[in-house]
Design a protein around this motif. Sequence first.
Motif, PDB file in Angstrom:
ATOM      1  N   PHE A  79     -25.759  18.429  47.935  1.00 36.35           N
ATOM      2  CA  PHE A  79     -26.777  18.032  46.969  1.00 36.35           C
ATOM      3  C   PHE A  79     -26.104  17.424  45.735  1.00 36.35           C
ATOM      4  N   ILE A  80     -26.605  16.252  45.347  1.00 31.49           N
ATOM      5  CA  ILE A  80     -26.068  15.529  44.207  1.00 31.49           C
ATOM      6  C   ILE A  80     -27.164  15.404  43.155  1.00 31.49           C
ATOM      7  N   GLU A  81     -26.962  15.998  41.985  1.00 31.56           N
ATOM      8  CA  GLU A  81     -27.943  15.905  40.910  1.00 31.56           C
ATOM      9  C   GLU A  81     -27.639  14.662  40.077  1.00 31.56           C
ATOM     10  N   ALA A  82     -28.604  13.751  40.005  1.00 27.74           N
ATOM     11  CA  ALA A  82     -28.392  12.496  39.280  1.00 27.74           C
ATOM     12  C   ALA A  82     -29.734  11.897  38.892  1.00 27.74           C
ATOM     13  N   SER A  83     -29.725  11.039  37.884  1.00 27.85           N
ATOM     14  CA  SER A  83     -30.925  10.291  37.518  1.00 27.85           C
ATOM     15  C   SER A  83     -31.155   9.198  38.550  1.00 27.85           C
ATOM     16  N   LEU A  84     -32.353   8.620  38.555  1.00 29.68           N
ATOM     17  CA  LEU A  84     -32.639   7.532  39.484  1.00 29.68           C
ATOM     18  C   LEU A  84     -31.732   6.325  39.235  1.00 29.68           C
ATOM     19  N   PRO A  85     -31.502   5.914  37.971  1.00 25.09           N
ATOM     20  CA  PRO A  85     -30.563   4.798  37.749  1.00 25.09           C
ATOM     21  C   PRO A  85     -29.152   5.110  38.238  1.00 25.09           C
ATOM     22  N   ARG A  86     -28.678   6.337  38.034  1.00 24.37           N
ATOM     23  CA  ARG A  86     -27.347   6.719  38.496  1.00 24.37           C
ATOM     24  C   ARG A  86     -27.284   6.694  40.024  1.00 24.37           C
ATOM     25  N   PHE A  87     -28.335   7.171  40.677  1.00 25.87           N
ATOM     26  CA  PHE A  87     -28.415   7.132  42.143  1.00 25.87           C
ATOM     27  C   PHE A  87     -28.287   5.696  42.632  1.00 25.87           C
ATOM     28  N   GLU A  88     -29.038   4.783  42.018  1.00 28.82           N
ATOM     29  CA  GLU A  88     -28.983   3.383  42.443  1.00 28.82           C
ATOM     30  C   GLU A  88     -27.581   2.808  42.239  1.00 28.82           C
ATOM     31  N   THR A  89     -26.963   3.127  41.119  1.00 30.30           N
ATOM     32  CA  THR A  89     -25.610   2.631  40.860  1.00 30.30           C
ATOM     33  C   THR A  89     -24.639   3.107  41.935  1.00 30.30           C
ATOM     34  N   LEU A  90     -24.698   4.386  42.281  1.00 31.00           N
ATOM     35  CA  LEU A  90     -23.803   4.938  43.299  1.00 31.00           C
ATOM     36  C   LEU A  90     -24.028   4.268  44.652  1.00 31.00           C
ATOM     37  N   VAL A  91     -25.299   4.076  45.014  1.00 33.62           N
ATOM     38  CA  VAL A  91     -25.604   3.447  46.304  1.00 33.62           C
ATOM     39  C   VAL A  91     -25.086   2.014  46.325  1.00 33.62           C
ATOM     40  N   ARG A  92     -25.327   1.279  45.256  1.00 39.56           N
ATOM     41  CA  ARG A  92     -24.896  -0.118  45.211  1.00 39.56           C
ATOM     42  C   ARG A  92     -23.366  -0.242  45.160  1.00 39.56           C
TER      43      ARG A  92
END
Length: 299
Positions: A79-92
């Motif tokens: 489980f990774i706790e992150a904001s939605l913008p941070r999630f998108e950055t990691l995925v990209r």
Amino acid sequence: MAWWRSAAALLALLAGFASAQPGEPAALPTLRWLVQDMPPHFSYANGHAPKVVEDLGDGEISGFLRLLIQRMPQYRHEFIEASLPRFETLVRQGETLCSALHLRKPERLDWLHFTQLHPPLFSRQIHVVVHRDNLARFETQGQLLRLSELLQRKDLVGLLSRDRGYGNQIDKLLLAAAASAPATVVTGRSMHLLTMLRAKRMDWTLEYPSVVDASGGGDLVKLPLAEGRSTAVATVACSRNAEGKQRIEAIDAAVRKMAQDPQRDSWVRAWRGDALDDADRRMIQRYMDERARGGSLVE
């Protein structure tokens, strides 16, 4: 010295064989999930970000995720706790992550795979939330409030969470409003916007009624929205790469197995318990009947 390098390589290889125990299973691949404390939809059982599946609370999303993970033993789940913008950055950036917090939006299909989880429940009907002191300014003479009309008013200031999806109807209206749409801010939790509303830093925001109730709600009023029930279906998303495709296909297969389960009523009760009304129960049963008969819904 070539013989020395060859001997060292052989010793390293033999050491590797020695460290592996006969019959020891290979390490499981990892499936990493985005988590956020967003009660009551996504909650933590102990107030802290989950480390194991038992740490997931009984929210609509977190509860379903717990049941889903239990049916996917072929993965080690993190489980990774992150904001939605941070999630998108990691995925990209190339990370392989999955999320049950992302609604399907056309512009997300270039970086995320999606599949479906369950039908929208009545608890997920978006409302306009206003301060009780401002209620008279939202009077509609008994008619259902329309976001399309609210967006045209210059005397009221709205504020929304950045990068959040509110469902197809609402998202289309916000997109069409362009510069007239409410300003957005990055928020770690929905409660932050409600705190700002209580401080009267804006006139309205959009939220689920249960989230407002969980915030302590007395000075905030929830107004039903004509376009509020615009979430077609609850979805899960994984990174649009080779590993993400494998994981979203495994998730899709697990959901279909849940739908085909002869004890389906038991897991539905374990998921929603007494919070499930008759209308939601009928909707879930119809949806799961179709899911059980159908094939993959991976996009």
